[in-house]
Write an enzyme that holds these catalytic residues in place. Structure first.
Site, PDB file in Angstrom:
ATOM      1  N   TYR A 141      55.812  73.211  12.279  1.00 55.55           N
ATOM      2  CA  TYR A 141      55.311  73.922  11.101  1.00 55.55           C
ATOM      3  C   TYR A 141      56.232  75.078  10.713  1.00 55.55           C
ATOM      4  O   TYR A 141      56.250  75.482   9.556  1.00 55.55           O
ATOM      5  CB  TYR A 141      53.916  74.511  11.376  1.00 55.55           C
ATOM      6  CG  TYR A 141      52.779  73.549  11.164  1.00 55.55           C
ATOM      7  CD1 TYR A 141      52.742  72.316  11.809  1.00 55.55           C
ATOM      8  CD2 TYR A 141      51.718  73.889  10.328  1.00 55.55           C
ATOM      9  CE1 TYR A 141      51.684  71.454  11.625  1.00 55.55           C
ATOM     10  CE2 TYR A 141      50.656  73.024  10.137  1.00 55.55           C
ATOM     11  CZ  TYR A 141      50.643  71.807  10.792  1.00 55.55           C
ATOM     12  OH  TYR A 141      49.587  70.953  10.602  1.00 55.55           O
ATOM     13  N   LYS A 191      54.713  64.258  23.598  1.00 54.42           N
ATOM     14  CA  LYS A 191      55.435  62.997  23.361  1.00 54.42           C
ATOM     15  C   LYS A 191      56.731  63.088  24.160  1.00 54.42           C
ATOM     16  O   LYS A 191      57.840  62.974  23.633  1.00 54.42           O
ATOM     17  CB  LYS A 191      55.664  62.834  21.845  1.00 54.42           C
ATOM     18  CG  LYS A 191      56.260  61.505  21.426  1.00 54.42           C
ATOM     19  CD  LYS A 191      55.302  60.320  21.535  1.00 54.42           C
ATOM     20  CE  LYS A 191      56.020  59.026  21.220  1.00 54.42           C
ATOM     21  NZ  LYS A 191      55.219  57.829  21.543  1.00 54.42           N
ATOM     22  N   ASP A 223      50.095  59.365  21.559  1.00 48.93           N
ATOM     23  CA  ASP A 223      49.607  58.100  20.990  1.00 48.93           C
ATOM     24  C   ASP A 223      48.478  57.532  21.850  1.00 48.93           C
ATOM     25  O   ASP A 223      47.432  57.113  21.352  1.00 48.93           O
ATOM     26  CB  ASP A 223      50.749  57.083  20.775  1.00 48.93           C
ATOM     27  CG  ASP A 223      51.720  56.988  21.942  1.00 48.93           C
ATOM     28  OD1 ASP A 223      51.584  57.763  22.908  1.00 48.93           O
ATOM     29  OD2 ASP A 223      52.623  56.117  21.897  1.00 48.93           O
ATOM     30  N   ASP A 247      46.580  69.434  15.143  1.00 51.37           N
ATOM     31  CA  ASP A 247      46.042  69.258  13.785  1.00 51.37           C
ATOM     32  C   ASP A 247      45.495  67.852  13.622  1.00 51.37           C
ATOM     33  O   ASP A 247      44.362  67.654  13.170  1.00 51.37           O
ATOM     34  CB  ASP A 247      47.165  69.517  12.769  1.00 51.37           C
ATOM     35  CG  ASP A 247      46.689  69.341  11.334  1.00 51.37           C
ATOM     36  OD1 ASP A 247      45.602  69.857  11.005  1.00 51.37           O
ATOM     37  OD2 ASP A 247      47.396  68.680  10.550  1.00 51.37           O
ATOM     38  N   ASP A 251      41.152  66.379  13.591  1.00 48.15           N
ATOM     39  CA  ASP A 251      40.447  65.629  12.534  1.00 48.15           C
ATOM     40  C   ASP A 251      39.901  64.316  13.102  1.00 48.15           C
ATOM     41  O   ASP A 251      38.808  63.880  12.748  1.00 48.15           O
ATOM     42  CB  ASP A 251      41.374  65.310  11.346  1.00 48.15           C
ATOM     43  CG  ASP A 251      41.413  66.426  10.296  1.00 48.15           C
ATOM     44  OD1 ASP A 251      41.272  67.610  10.671  1.00 48.15           O
ATOM     45  OD2 ASP A 251      41.574  66.116   9.094  1.00 48.15           O
TER      46      ASP A 251
HETATM   47  C1  IPM Z   1      44.272  72.909   9.306  1.00 48.04           C
HETATM   48  C2  IPM Z   1      44.978  72.496   8.024  1.00 48.04           C
HETATM   49  C3  IPM Z   1      46.277  73.271   7.860  1.00 48.04           C
HETATM   50  C4  IPM Z   1      47.199  72.878   9.001  1.00 48.04           C
HETATM   51  C5  IPM Z   1      47.013  73.082   6.517  1.00 48.04           C
HETATM   52  C6  IPM Z   1      46.117  73.324   5.330  1.00 48.04           C
HETATM   53  C7  IPM Z   1      48.189  73.984   6.436  1.00 48.04           C
HETATM   54  O1  IPM Z   1      45.174  71.117   7.988  1.00 48.04           O
HETATM   55  O2  IPM Z   1      44.037  74.098   9.494  1.00 48.04           O
HETATM   56  O3  IPM Z   1      43.922  72.034  10.101  1.00 48.04           O
HETATM   57  O4  IPM Z   1      47.896  71.862   8.927  1.00 48.04           O
HETATM   58  O5  IPM Z   1      47.214  73.613   9.984  1.00 48.04           O
HETATM   59 MN    MN Z   2      44.136  70.027   9.576  1.00 49.33          MN
END
Ligand code: IPM
Ligand code: MN
Ligand code: NAD
Length: 362
Positions: A141, A191, A223, A247, A251
């Protein structure tokens, strides 16, 4: 001087979930007689519109002096073609970097009332209790070089995964310490079969392991981890990951709980004499597909307020009260559309908050 909390609703459903969770916050501070000032600022697309930049310096300064921040989400497709420094997301990235919020805690707990909301079988998700510890101020990032260039061969897009040993060590320490207070199992994700940055990550995490003799450390390739999280999520306790891997895996892990609208987070800095700076936000984004329709699930942000009470105000008791009120609301069958199940009472965002407030009172 009393406490000041900065609220940064941001864009899209960020505004809806922050206004919702502030109702719960206000209720708790007044019930417990806590003296606190609230300041609210625009960031992200909202700030681009008003000030021409995603995070004006005066907003950053307000965050630095309050040290306690509640954030919604940023992102607006009207600005998707802007250069990186003029994208709404830059507000979030700059806040994390400039406030030194290197430790992102993302608890993933399934709720007994929501087992049917997950696309996975109830027998797989029942009792899941994972803490994702995501590194938040390093890795790909922020690594240099980066950019898009035109060379003789053609256009080239470049990003670089960079981790210094001290960056890995401080986030690994957070993860080991968290494991000690839990089921003493730590899975570090990398990884290392391909990436040098992951090889160093693995080495540094292993070097720290003797300081935490009771914690069973396991390394897992990312993975495989993505697969195991779905196959046997109950086997995970604390999951340590880089910025990018954390990240993505969070999700994915959200679906164990039924919805990304259920996942809170706390982003913390180093401990210091003034305490630990903390920013609290749901894991989800601005959800442009449901904005303005009263469909956003406010529970992730309300649960983030619980983390704010716990980590920034030292009030674990209030954090628990809020978490209990969320559980009760779900047990009573109240649902936003993302977690709707047969026989549940379907509610809009604000009606869901009404029910959480009701549960707080009863
Ligand atoms: C998160 C989001 C952020 C990230 C984006 C919006 C920059 O996806 O906080 O999970 O990738 O960290
Ligand atoms: Mn995110
Ligand atoms: P998203 O998290 O906004 O949405 C993904 C899916 O989840 C959508 O179907 C959405 O409707 C649903 N969802 C999200 N939050 C929900 C909630 N509270 N209740 C019910 N359903 C919910 O991810 P995306 O669509 O990939 O990103 C949209 C924008 O948000 C992008 O601009 C992205 O950069 C931004 N984003 C910001 C943050 C943040 O500020 N922390 C996090 C992720 C994405």
């Amino acid at each position: 001087m009393g406490l000041t909390i900065v609220a940064l609703p941001g864009d899209g459903v960020g505004k809806e979930v922050v206004s919702s969770s502030l109702r719960v916050f206000q209720e708790c501070v007044s019930k417990h007689g806590i003296d606190v000032q609230l300041e609210e600022y625009k960031i992200g697309g909202q700030a681009l519109e008003e000030y021409g930049e995603p995070l004006p310096d005066f907003v950053l300064e307000a965050c630095k002096s309050s040290r306690i921040i509640l954030l919604g989400a940023v992102g607006d497709d009207r600005y998707d073609n802007n250069p990186p420094h003029l994208r709404p997301e830059q507000a979030l990235l700059r806040l994390r970097k400039e406030l030194g919020l290197f430790a992102n805690l993302r608890p993933v707990r399934t709720n007994a009332a929501l087992l049917e909301s997950s696309p996975l079988k109830a027998s797989i998700v029942e009792g899941v209790d994972i803490l994702i510890v995501r590194e938040l101020t390093g890795g790909i990032y922020f690594g240099e070089p980066r950019g898009i260039e035109t060379r003789a061969e053609g256009r080239v897009g470049i990003n670089t995964e960079v981790y210094f040993d001290y960056e890995v060590e401080r986030i690994a320490r957070v993860a080991f310490e968290a494991s000690q207070g839990r089921r003493q199992r730590l899975t570090s994700v990398d990884k290392a079969n391909v990436l040098e940055s992951s090889q160093l990550w693995r080495t540094v995490v292993s070097e720290l392991s003797p300081d935490f003799p009771k914690v069973a450390l396991q390394h897992m390739l990312v993975d495989n981890c993505a697969m195991q999280l779905i196959a046997r999520p109950k086997d995970f306790d604390v999951l340590l990951a880089s910025n990018l891997f954390g990240d993505i895996l969070s999700d994915e892990a959200a679906m164990l709980t039924g919805s990304i609208g259920m996942l809170p987070s706390a982003s913390l800095g180093e401990s210091s004499a003034q305490g630990r700076i903390g920013m609290y936000e749901p894991v989800h984004g601005t959800a442009p597909d449901i904005v303005g329709q009263e469909k956003a699930n406010p529970l992730a942000t309300i649960a983030s307020v619980a983390l704010l009470f716990r980590y920034s105000l030292g009030r674990d008791d209030i954090g628990r009260e809020i978490e209990y009120a969320i559980e009760k609301t779900l047990e009573r069958g109240y649902r936003t559309p993302d977690i709707a199940t047969e026989g549940g009472h379907l509610l809009g965002t604000q009606e869901m908050v009404d029910q959480v407030l009701e549960a707080l009172h009863s």
